[in-house]
Design an enzyme around this catalytic site. Structure first.
Site, PDB file in Angstrom:
ATOM      1  N   ALA A 218       1.058  -1.312   0.183  1.00 25.10           N
ATOM      2  CA  ALA A 218      -0.010  -0.364  -0.187  1.00 25.10           C
ATOM      3  C   ALA A 218       0.957   1.223   0.080  1.00 25.10           C
ATOM      4  O   ALA A 218       2.020   0.976   0.246  1.00 25.10           O
ATOM      5  CB  ALA A 218      -0.352  -0.426   0.810  1.00 25.10           C
ATOM      6  N   ASP A 219       0.123   2.384  -0.412  1.00 24.56           N
ATOM      7  CA  ASP A 219       0.971   3.458  -0.776  1.00 24.56           C
ATOM      8  C   ASP A 219      -0.063   4.827  -0.853  1.00 24.56           C
ATOM      9  O   ASP A 219      -0.441   4.232  -1.384  1.00 24.56           O
ATOM     10  CB  ASP A 219       2.427   3.611  -1.503  1.00 24.56           C
ATOM     11  CG  ASP A 219       3.338   4.392  -1.087  1.00 24.56           C
ATOM     12  OD1 ASP A 219       3.522   5.628  -0.383  1.00 24.56           O
ATOM     13  OD2 ASP A 219       4.569   4.294  -1.444  1.00 24.56           O
TER      14      ASP A 219
END
Length: 192
Positions: A68-69
């Protein structure tokens, strides 16, 4: 088979824990800066590439990896995490009275390939911020907000930066959780 979060982010770990998702966490071995420097496109597509890269960096064998980012842009300028408090001050000055676009993405990898991904964008209307407010805010929130791309933690005093927010709370926290939970159920990782 296990589920590994490719992140040491406390907020991402907390989201999974509160949802009852059994997982371990490990730092991704992925050069984010290389991708950021070469990326052409919007914040959502960059967040997705970063999430996929993180997931692929640990998603081998039978284990599932979550990457995730998030990205932040204001007036078509993309911002990264501040390197120090002076840079955080400059970021907050630039955000003052503007619309922040915060894009978050999440990806699942297994066996060295991306199996699923999702990205979405929230709009955050930053209220006008005085110099006095910026100083007192950073007195209270630094250095923790130095690990946040938008120089705020919505679960903390960061909520006081905004007049209006449009978008998923989970996206703002850094991971589109509801689509991820659906993907985990579809793959039999979570009970449906």
């Amino acid at each position: 088979m296990s589920l590994i979060l490719a992140s040491n982010s406390a907020s991402r770990r907390a989201m999974l824990e509160v949802a009852g998702v059994v997982h371990s966490a490990r730092s991704a071995e992925f050069d984010e800066e290389w991708v950021k420097e070469r990326h052409v496109g919007d914040g959502e597509s960059l967040a997705r590439r970063l999430a996929e890269g993180k997931a692929l960096s640990i998603g081998t064998g039978d284990d599932w990896a979550i990457g995730a980012d998030s990205t932040v842009s204001v007036n078509a300028v993309r911002y990264s995490k501040p390197h120090d408090r002076d840079e955080a001050t400059r970021h907050l000055r630039a955000f003052s009275g503007q619309t922040m676009l915060l894009s978050s993405a999440v990806a699942l990898a297994r066996g060295g390939r991306i199996d699923w991904g999702h990205a979405e964008t929230a709009r955050l209307e930053v209220r006008p911020l005085s110099e006095g407010f910026i100083g007192s805010y950073l007195d209270a929130e630094w250095p923790e907000v130095g690990q946040c791309v938008g120089v705020f933690r919505m679960e903390g005093r960061g909520v006081t930066l905004f007049d209006r927010v449009e978008g998923s709370h989970f996206t703002i926290l850094g991971m589109p959780l509801l689509p991820l939970l659906g993907a985990l159920r579809q793959r039999g990782i979570l009970a449906s």
